[in-house]
Design an enzyme around this catalytic site. Structure first.
Site, PDB file in Angstrom:
ATOM      1  N   PRO A   1       0.249  -1.477   0.365  1.00 37.64           N
ATOM      2  CG  PRO A   1      -0.010  -0.662   2.070  1.00 37.64           C
ATOM      3  CD  PRO A   1       0.577  -1.877   1.349  1.00 37.64           C
ATOM      4  CB  CYS A   2       3.013   2.780  -2.183  1.00 39.03           C
ATOM      5  SG  CYS A   2       2.445   2.275  -3.840  1.00 39.03           S
TER       6      CYS A   2
END
Length: 174
Positions: free
Chosen positions: A140-141
């Site tokens: 989850p950047c």
């Protein structure tokens, strides 16, 4: 991946792909059949060359990833029960591992990630690694913010980042 289609001795180099039509844009998923190597939005920054990818929509791992994405876009917090294998330098993999630990609906700054690696680590170096994350959403950047808590770059586009964060905070459903 040279000659991977014609050489049985290099079958581990063969990479498969499938498409996923997400509510925020079409995505490409890549795998060797055992692990996920990439999930990208078409047209995003750092989109890979697809020359050596063989389309295969029937792999079990692709069905698992698509179900995970369906659940995610339906506002659930699904657990990953398949293997992720992002390719990158040791530093990038370390950053992506930290990203994987950011909980659903939570955020972290580039500086906070940098301080987990080293007291003198540059937030800009972390930003470069975050921007090259090859497995969008699952790693989850989109949960990484600037030092002031403001939204900063996202390889898939800031509009998508806003939608993903809003989804996780119950502010938007697709």
């Amino acid at each position: 991946m040279r000659n991977s289609r014609n050489s049985s001795s290099h079958t581990c180099d063969l990479m498969y792909s499938t498409d996923y039509d997400s509510p925020i844009g079409e995505m490409l998923i890549a795998s060797d059949g055992e692990a996920v190597y990439g999930v990208w939005f078409y047209g995003q920054k750092h989109f890979p060359s697809v020359d050596n990818l063989v389309q295969n929509d029937d792999l079990t791992i692709f069905k698992q990833v698509k179900q995970w994405l369906d659940d995610y876009f339906n506002g659930l917090n699904p657990q990953i029960d398949f293997k992720l294998k992002p390719r990158g330098t040791e530093f990038r993999v370390k950053v992506w591992t930290i990203l994987s630990g950011i909980s659903y609906g939570e955020t972290m700054t580039y500086g906070e990630i940098a301080s987990q690696i080293s007291p003198d680590m540059s937030a800009q170096a972390v930003g470069g690694a975050v921007g090259h994350n090859p497995i969008a959403i699952l790693i989850p950047c989109h949960r990484v913010l600037g030092a002031d808590g403001k939204l900063t770059g996202y390889a898939g586009g800031l509009d998508r980042k806003v939608k993903l964060l809003n989804l996780e905070n119950g502010l938007h459903h697709f």
